[in-house]
Scaffold this motif. Structure first.
Motif, PDB file in Angstrom:
ATOM      1  N   MET A 683      -7.013  28.674  16.797  1.00 48.05           N
ATOM      2  CA  MET A 683      -6.732  29.388  15.553  1.00 48.05           C
ATOM      3  C   MET A 683      -5.623  28.701  14.756  1.00 48.05           C
ATOM      4  O   MET A 683      -5.645  28.693  13.523  1.00 48.05           O
ATOM      5  N   THR A 684      -4.646  28.094  15.469  1.00 49.49           N
ATOM      6  CA  THR A 684      -3.567  27.396  14.791  1.00 49.49           C
ATOM      7  C   THR A 684      -4.114  26.240  13.956  1.00 49.49           C
ATOM      8  O   THR A 684      -3.771  26.073  12.778  1.00 49.49           O
ATOM      9  N   SER A 685      -4.986  25.455  14.606  1.00 50.67           N
ATOM     10  CA  SER A 685      -5.565  24.320  13.874  1.00 50.67           C
ATOM     11  C   SER A 685      -6.361  24.811  12.665  1.00 50.67           C
ATOM     12  O   SER A 685      -6.237  24.265  11.560  1.00 50.67           O
ATOM     13  N   ARG A 687      -6.094  27.561  10.959  1.00 51.45           N
ATOM     14  CA  ARG A 687      -5.248  28.090   9.872  1.00 51.45           C
ATOM     15  C   ARG A 687      -4.533  26.956   9.145  1.00 51.45           C
ATOM     16  O   ARG A 687      -4.518  26.895   7.915  1.00 51.45           O
ATOM     17  N   ALA A 688      -3.952  26.017   9.934  1.00 46.83           N
ATOM     18  CA  ALA A 688      -3.189  24.938   9.318  1.00 46.83           C
ATOM     19  C   ALA A 688      -4.064  24.123   8.378  1.00 46.83           C
ATOM     20  O   ALA A 688      -3.691  23.857   7.225  1.00 46.83           O
ATOM     21  N   PHE A 689      -5.267  23.734   8.845  1.00 48.84           N
ATOM     22  CA  PHE A 689      -6.102  22.876   8.008  1.00 48.84           C
ATOM     23  C   PHE A 689      -6.722  23.638   6.852  1.00 48.84           C
ATOM     24  O   PHE A 689      -6.912  23.087   5.769  1.00 48.84           O
TER      25      PHE A 689
END
Lengths: 894, 122
Positions: A683-685, A687-689
């Motif tokens: 989920m971090t990836s 959201r970041a991208f």
């Protein structure tokens, strides 16, 4: 001089008469015609040895010096016979059932056959009795001198008289006192002779009394007037002394060695005791009837300074009644000799049995095996002991100088032997009395008696120095012999009696309470205290069968019914008696004893078996009482042990449960944080991208495309993870429905290999299979099985670290079913991690690969649902997994 | 140039994202994906800020944090910790060990940028 000659002739004739009486009695007893010898009246008369020369002569002297106080000496035995009838009865019963031979034997037997106690009481008895024997010799000598005042060199005549009397008594006692080896046998000759003497002394005293009242005073009224006029009537009665003297004479009546001899050892049946209980007090009353008149008349008639101890002789002599005086002399002679004879028998038995024979046995090295030699030795030792006792008495008489008043010596002696009383009474009425207690009481009492009474009796400065008498031992005032603990002003006799008996009793009880009796002591204690419950029906062990039955009952109580029966059956078989009870052969008894010893200890076991087999006077009830007691104790301790084991077990379970909870809690935490990590990372990836794509206008098309595909891949990863989690959850909850179908194993493997190896990648992993072996029909959930295979092949692809990775898939079939092994040629999984690889999220450390670590956990769940299993296969070079399927699912191929 | 950041993170995509965000604002970013020698790398690089992941191969972020704080040469370097394990225990543990800022994944890009800026400004 004629009277002296007459006296000698009469005396010699009397002695021969006594010998004859004793001889006749002994002979008729031997021929079995001795019924009359057991008449209660003979027994009662034999008790009269209580009335020694001290009573015969000394009572008058005591009346002159102390008024009616002499009555207390008669009061004590009367109380015992009338009021303490049950004590005597118990003593007699114990004496008979235990074959007790003396006071020392009684105390020693009661406290576990203690040698030390036997020796102690013997020494006490010898020291306490020797002055008394000396006293008798002295009285005979003194009375003899009354008739021979003018003989020159009186001193030598006196000692000659004493020697002759001592030797004569020794001969008589040896002749009639040691005819039998068994000290418990009745001495009919001796008893008969002293019964005759009892009549003589009573007759003599009554004759003198009658003469004094009616011959001298002229009637009862005149006599009473004389008494009132004399100083006797003015003596005040001291309550303390009266109570003390009564108690003491009661105690002495029970404890004196010679009294024990006639009361208990010579007793034949309890009817004797019944008569004695009223007849003997009557005898005592008659003996005391004329004491005061004789004393009063004597004081009147005789010159001042005459020895009041000899009034019984000197009053008739002064009136010229020589024949009455001779009769009176015979009375005194009888009193003295009967006492000495019985005392010598009693003491010699003690000395011989408790001192001489044990020492001889030890020195000669002969064990317990009694042979003919021992019989002779015992007889010899008893005879020598008699001679020794009389010699001691004579020596004491010679060296004490015979100065002290008769009654004073008597009291010292009484107080000494009364020290046995607490141990004796405690022993027959209280099971808690112990050997240590008896030893402590005797030691304390004896010590105090020695220090406060016996040693000072030799006169101040003789043995106990004056300084000690006045200032106490070591200068400690509270240790003064006549004022212990600072209690001053008390009558020395009362003082000694009080302290010795009370501290003796305290020591006895305290030490008994503080110590624990040994097995034999317990057994004997039960015997003594409960003597009435069984000794009446003392059984004889007639046949072997009866013995074995009793042994069986006892063994059952101790070992338990089953074990005892097994033991007895086994032993019976060994003896060739498969259907009966075993014979009580030595071998069997030894075995039984060993078995019992395991439960109750060797000593008790030995005593119990010995008592039953030896036909001793111990009854079965006693043994059972001890056995029950032991069994209860064992049961109690077993219960305690069981409880403590249970507690330990419960504590262990609690600890285990606690640590399991802790582990579960740690696992739950770990699981949650793992899930969190696995979900949040993609989920971090994403959201970041997605923010980068949204916020940055200046991105190149290549960048845009790259970031979008990252978002796409991570979204798929996330989906796969959720699928796996749901799959696992369903499998774990057992809600999965299997889709059973038939198919070939090779087809399932083909599918799995195809799915595991991505098409766009070069097949880096070489998979080796055995097409022949794979042709097997299966009926199972083929999709689920394929899922397991895919997982294993994918793991090999991801984790096999060999340069040329190879995966072998081997098929084998056994009785249990089908086995499919997946073995690669990598470095494998280290031993400590093999256990945990099937856990959720368990990824072998340092290995970074796409999966969430749920594959093997899911595989394990699937195989469990399919009725098979999956395990890590140890002992292979690379990573190795074994998938097994049950036989009924693996349908035979072609 | 805004400054030098050492990023200790093992997830390839997250390294790429953070590097992109920070370098666009002028930061120089050095990524390091192994926990084992991360502290050594920080010591050598002497960065203005360290961004530290918790779950790392070899050594956990908490261990690296303690190591950095125990070493005088790195004791005062600002450290921003990122974790995917959103449990409060992690935050407490990190704060006790002397972390400068603690954030939970997933984060917003602006927030990370803001945090790094704040840490260098003070």
């Amino acid at each position: 001089m004629t009277i002296l000659n007459t006296l000698i002739v009469v005396c010699t004739a009397y002695v021969f008469f006594l010998f004859a009486v004793a001889f006749v009695a002994e002979r008729s007893a031997r021929r079995g015609q001795g019924r009359w010898l057991r008449a209660p009246i003979i027994y009662t008369l034999s008790l009269s040895i209580y009335c020694t020369a001290w009573t015969f002569y000394g009572a008058v002297g005591s009346a002159v010096r102390g008024g009616l106080e002499y009555l207390t000496i008669y009061l004590g035995p009367t109380i015992v016979l009338v009021g303490w009838w049950w004590v005597l009865r118990k003593l007699v019963r114990i004496g008979r059932s235990q074959r007790i031979t003396s006071v020392a034997d009684l105390v020693s037997s009661r406290y576990g056959k203690s040698t030390l106690l036997g020796v102690g009481v013997t020494i006490l008895a010898v020291i306490g009795t020797t002055p008394y024997i000396a006293l008798q010799l002295q009285s005979v000598t003194l009375s003899f001198d009354v008739f021979a005042p003018a003989v020159e060199g009186g001193e030598s005549t006196q000692s000659y008289t004493a020697i002759w009397v001592a030797v004569g008594l020794a001969v008589f006692t040896i002749l009639f006192g040691t005819r039998n080896l068994d000290a418990n046998e009745r001495h009919h000759g001796v008893v008969m002779a002293i019964a005759v003497e009892a009549i003589v002394k009573l007759a003599a005293l009554l004759a003198v009394g009658v003469f004094v009242v009616w011959g001298v005073s002229g009637g009862v009224a005149e006599t009473l007037e004389r008494i009132d006029a004399s100083e006797i009537g003015m003596w005040e009665v001291s309550g303390g002394r009266w109570a003390g003297l009564t108690l003491l004479s009661a105690a002495a009546f029970l404890c004196l060695p010679r009294m024990f001899q006639v009361l208990v050892v010579e007793n034949d049946n309890e009817a004797q005791l019944r008569m004695a209980s009223w007849a003997f007090p009557l005898y005592l009353m008659l003996m005391s009837l004329f004491i005061v008149p004789i004393a009063a008349v004597g004081l009147d008639l005789l010159p001042a300074g005459s020895n009041p101890d000899l009034f019984v002789l000197t009053v008739p002599l002064s009136q010229g009644r020589e024949s009455l005086a001779v009769l009176s002399f015979l009375g005194g002679f009888s009193s003295a000799t009967s006492m000495v004879i019985v005392a010598a028998i009693a003491l010699s038995t003690m000395v011989s049995n408790h001192v001489v024979v044990p020492i001889w046995l030890r020195l000669s090295g002969i064990g317990a095996s009694v042979s003919g030699d021992v019989r002779d030795v015992v007889l010899l030792s008893r005879r020598l002991s008699i001679a020794g006792v009389l010699l001691l008495g004579y020596l004491y008489y010679r060296f004490s100088g015979g100065g002290a008043a008769l009654s004073a010596i008597g009291l010292i002696s009484f107080t000494g032997v009364a020290q046995v009383l607490p141990a004796m009474l405690g022993g027959i009425f209280w099971r808690g009395a112990t050997r240590i207690g008896a030893l402590a009481g005797l030691t304390v009492g004896f010590g105090i008696w020695l220090y406060t009474m016996f040693l000072p009796s030799f006169g101040p400065g003789t043995i106990v120095p004056m300084s000690v008498m006045e200032n106490g031992l070591l200068g400690l005032a509270w240790l003064r012999p006549h004022a212990l603990f600072g209690i001053d002003g008390l009558d020395p006799f009362l003082h000694a009696l009080f302290w010795s008996i009370s501290l003796n009793t305290v020591a006895f009880f305290t030490c008994s309470l503080l110590t624990f009796p040994e097995p034999l002591e317990r057994l004997q204690g039960a015997q003594f205290v409960n003597v009435f419950q069984h000794s009446g029906a003392a059984r004889s062990w007639s046949g072997g069968a009866a013995q074995t039955e009793d042994l069986m009952i006892m063994a059952q109580r101790i070992l338990g019914a089953d074990q005892a029966q097994t033991l007895f059956r086994r032993e019976a078989r060994k003896q060739g008696l498969p259907n009966g009870l075993p014979e009580p052969s030595p071998a069997f008894l030894e075995t039984l004893e060993r078995e019992l010893a395991g439960s109750v200890g060797a000593a008790t076991a030995h005593a119990m078996v010995g008592q039953i087999v030896g036909g001793m006077s111990v009854s079965v009830e006693d043994l059972l009482a001890v056995a029950d007691e032991t069994a209860q104790m064992m049961e109690y301790s077993a219960r305690l042990e069981a409880q403590s084991q249970e507690l330990t077990r419960t504590a262990g379970q609690l600890r285990e449960a606690n640590s399991k909870l802790t582990r579960l809690s740690v696992q739950k935490d770990a699981f949650l944080s793992q899930i969190s990590h696995e979900l949040r990372t993609p989920m971090t990836s994403i959201r970041a991208f997605s923010e980068i794509l949204r916020d940055s206008d200046a991105l190149s098309p290549a960048e845009k495309s790259k970031y979008a595909s990252i978002i796409h891949d991570e979204a798929i990863r996330l989906t796969r993870l959720l699928d796996d989690l749901l799959d696992l959850s369903v499998l774990e909850n057992g809600q999965v429905s299997l889709n059973l179908r038939e198919g070939m194993l090779d087809a399932v493997l083909d599918r799995a290999v195809a799915a595991a190896v991505a098409k766009d990648e070069a097949p880096r992993l070489l998979i080796r299979r055995d097409a022949e072996a794979e042709r097997i029909w299966l009926r199972t959930d083929l999709d689920r099985l394929a899922q397991v295979f895919i997982n294993l092949i994918a793991n090999a692809r991801k984790y096999c670290d060999a340069k040329q990775p190879v995966l072998d898939i081997r098929i084998s079939r056994g009785a249990d079913g089908l086995v499919v092994d997946f073995i690669d040629n990598g470095s494998g999984i280290s031993e400590d991690q093999q256990d945990m690889i099937f856990e959720k999220f368990a990824r072998v450390s340092d290995q970074k690969a796409g999966g969430a670590g749920l594959g093997l956990a899911i595989s394990r769940q699937i195989m469990a649902r399919l009725g098979g299993g999956i395990v890590y296969l140890k002992g292979q070079k690379g990573a190795a997994f074994r998938v097994s399927l049950p036989a009924d699912l693996a349908i035979a191929a072609q | 140039m805004a400054g030098h950041v050492v990023l200790i993170e093992d997830e390839r995509n997250i390294i790429e994202a953070i590097s992109f965000i920070l370098s666009r604002e002028g930061w120089r970013v050095d990524a390091h994906s192994n926990g084992e020698d991360a502290a050594e790398a920080v010591r050598k690089a002497e960065p203005d800020v360290v961004i530290l992941d918790v779950m790392l191969p070899g050594k956990s972020g908490h261990e690296i944090l303690r190591e950095l704080r125990d070493d005088p040469s790195t004791a005062s370097v600002p450290i921003l910790m990122l974790t995917a394990r959103g449990q409060s225990k992690d935050r407490e543990l990190a704060e006790r060990a002397g972390v400068s800022r603690f954030m939970t994944k997933p984060f917003s890009n602006a927030e990370v940028l803001e945090a790094v800026r704040a840490l260098t400004a003070s």
